[in-house]
Scaffold this active site. Structure first.
Site, PDB file in Angstrom:
ATOM      1  N   ARG A   1      -2.790   0.367   9.173  1.00 31.10           N
ATOM      2  CA  ARG A   1      -2.366  -0.648  10.128  1.00 31.10           C
ATOM      3  C   ARG A   1      -0.843  -0.744  10.094  1.00 31.10           C
ATOM      4  NH1 ARG A   1      -6.728  -2.065   7.166  1.00 31.10           N
ATOM      5  NH2 ARG A   1      -8.652  -2.457   8.323  1.00 31.10           N
TER       6      ARG A   1
ATOM      7  N   LYS B   1      -5.592  -5.598   4.466  1.00 31.11           N
ATOM      8  CA  LYS B   1      -6.408  -6.596   5.178  1.00 31.11           C
ATOM      9  C   LYS B   1      -7.600  -7.039   4.342  1.00 31.11           C
ATOM     10  CE  LYS B   1      -9.013  -7.285   9.460  1.00 31.11           C
ATOM     11  NZ  LYS B   1      -9.447  -6.673  10.741  1.00 31.11           N
TER      12      LYS B   1
ATOM     13  N   HIS C   1      -1.856   0.263  17.196  1.00 32.26           N
ATOM     14  CA  HIS C   1      -3.133   0.345  16.497  1.00 32.26           C
ATOM     15  C   HIS C   1      -3.943   1.540  16.984  1.00 32.26           C
ATOM     16  CE1 HIS C   1      -5.956  -1.805  13.823  1.00 32.26           C
ATOM     17  NE2 HIS C   1      -6.901  -1.281  14.576  1.00 32.26           N
TER      18      HIS C   1
ATOM     19  N   ARG D   1      -4.879   4.706  14.881  1.00 37.45           N
ATOM     20  CA  ARG D   1      -6.063   4.706  14.010  1.00 37.45           C
ATOM     21  C   ARG D   1      -7.295   5.165  14.785  1.00 37.45           C
ATOM     22  NH1 ARG D   1      -6.490   1.652   9.410  1.00 37.45           N
ATOM     23  NH2 ARG D   1      -8.342   0.483  10.069  1.00 37.45           N
TER      24      ARG D   1
ATOM     25  N   HIS E   1     -11.621   0.943   5.840  1.00 34.85           N
ATOM     26  CA  HIS E   1     -12.591  -0.010   6.359  1.00 34.85           C
ATOM     27  C   HIS E   1     -13.349  -0.632   5.196  1.00 34.85           C
ATOM     28  CE1 HIS E   1     -12.706   1.696  10.711  1.00 34.85           C
ATOM     29  NE2 HIS E   1     -11.751   0.802  10.534  1.00 34.85           N
TER      30      HIS E   1
ATOM     31  N   TYR F   1     -13.874  -0.679  -6.913  1.00 30.76           N
ATOM     32  CA  TYR F   1     -13.655   0.545  -7.684  1.00 30.76           C
ATOM     33  C   TYR F   1     -13.592   1.816  -6.831  1.00 30.76           C
ATOM     34  CZ  TYR F   1     -14.938  -2.577 -11.487  1.00 30.76           C
ATOM     35  OH  TYR F   1     -14.975  -3.636 -12.360  1.00 30.76           O
TER      36      TYR F   1
END
Length: 342
Positions: free
Chosen positions: A206, A233, A297, A300, A323, A333
């Protein structure tokens, strides 16, 4: 100050009625009579006044705005700064004015709907839906902390106009993609903006995650960029593997900004890094791409579209796009998953 001398339970006492001239003679007499009625009922007027004062203070603490701000503060550590400011901005612009000082227990669904309808009426349907969601989370926080009994926002499901689907403009035709990449190569505006535009097609991040990048996050020898969780995010560490092309661009950029903290310095203390508005301005005004043609954007979406069409593993693509992982334990992890493939 108007004062009333009285006796209660055999003790002489003094009640401060209020200051003159803010309280006139007529009102002072009315308050005196009210105090005498309490005495008839064996209620100490001074104690009653203190209780009313405490109740008012409690009502102020339990009103919508303080609870909403407390909720934001509690959640801020796991939110990005931009997300926090967006929520506060919506609240301050549309919600706190009519509801901020109201005890949260007294707010009704029709009242909240009336406020959301005003947002709708100016054409901001998506904002109205977001405001409803924010208010619902505030009500649920108030319930959890013992200051409300129900979430009235839940009663408004389906009451707002349906928000139109919005998609970030992107390019998928190979000729269009080639043109915008060539235009970026020849862009001669602000150096920081130029290098953001050069790098963003390679990273799939982003724009805010890239513009605030710091040199300390990059390991050129390992060919990795490690973005800290607080800037992502989803509040999870994200690793971007560096291919040879962005590595070459980064080495060029280092000669320009390598002595400072940020890769893309802005115009001073108030703007330490280049911002999204500068990127949009470059895309629209300098390069001529309208909002229907391409967005920042959109790089992406461009990457996701091409990689999926070319048959790359969907999990690799999703991890590279950072995502969210539905399993929050696993998400803590898995930031290094598929690095060789990516």
């Amino acid at each position: 100050t108007w004062r009333l001398a009285y006796r209660f339970m055999g003790k002489q006492k003094l009640l401060a009625i209020g200051p003159y001239p803010a309280i006139g003679l007529k009102e002072a007499r009315e308050r005196r009579e009210a105090a005498k009625k309490l005495l008839v009922d064996n209620i100490d007027p001074s104690v009653a006044k203190q209780a009313a004062k405490a109740a008012a203070a409690t009502a102020a603490r339990d009103s919508f705005e303080p609870i909403a701000r407390e909720w934001v503060e509690r959640n801020a550590p796991r939110w990005s700064e931009a997300y926090r400011l967006n929520i506060l901005d919506r609240m301050e612009r549309d919600i706190f004015g009519p509801l901020g000082k109201r005890p949260i227990k007294t707010i009704t669904a029709p009242e909240l709907l009336s406020i959301l309808r005003k947002i709708e009426s100016r054409g901001a349907i998506e904002t109205a839906h977001r405001a409803l969601s924010d208010c619902g989370r505030v009500f649920r926080y108030a319930i959890a902390t013992g200051r409300a009994e129900r979430d009235v926002a839940a009663d408004l499901r389906g009451a707002l106009a349906r928000a139109p689907e919005t998609h970030f403009a992107t390019m998928t035709d190979p000729k269009d993609v080639g043109k915008i990449l060539r235009d970026i190569d020849t862009y001669n505006g602000l150096v920081s903006v130029r290098y953001v535009l050069k790098l963003i097609p390679y990273f799939f991040v982003r724009s805010g995650e890239l513009t605030k990048a710091e040199w300390a996050e990059f390991d050129m020898d390992k060919a990795e960029w490690r973005i800290p969780a607080e800037r992502m995010k989803m509040r999870q560490i994200h690793i971007v593997p560096l291919a040879r092309q962005p590595l070459a661009i980064l080495r060029e950029l280092h000669a320009f900004s390598g002595q400072g903290r940020y890769l893309f310095p802005g115009k001073g203390r108030l703007a330490p890094t280049v911002d999204g508005k500068s990127l949009v301005w470059a895309l629209r005004k300098k390069m001529g791409y309208t909002k229907d043609m391409m967005s920042i954007h959109g790089f992406r979406a461009m990457a996701s579209t091409y990689l999926n069409e070319q048959g790359y593993n969907r999990d690799w693509i999703e991890r590279q796009l950072a995502h969210s992982e539905r399993n929050s334990i696993r998400a803590a992890y898995n930031y290094a998953e598929y690095l060789p493939e990516r």
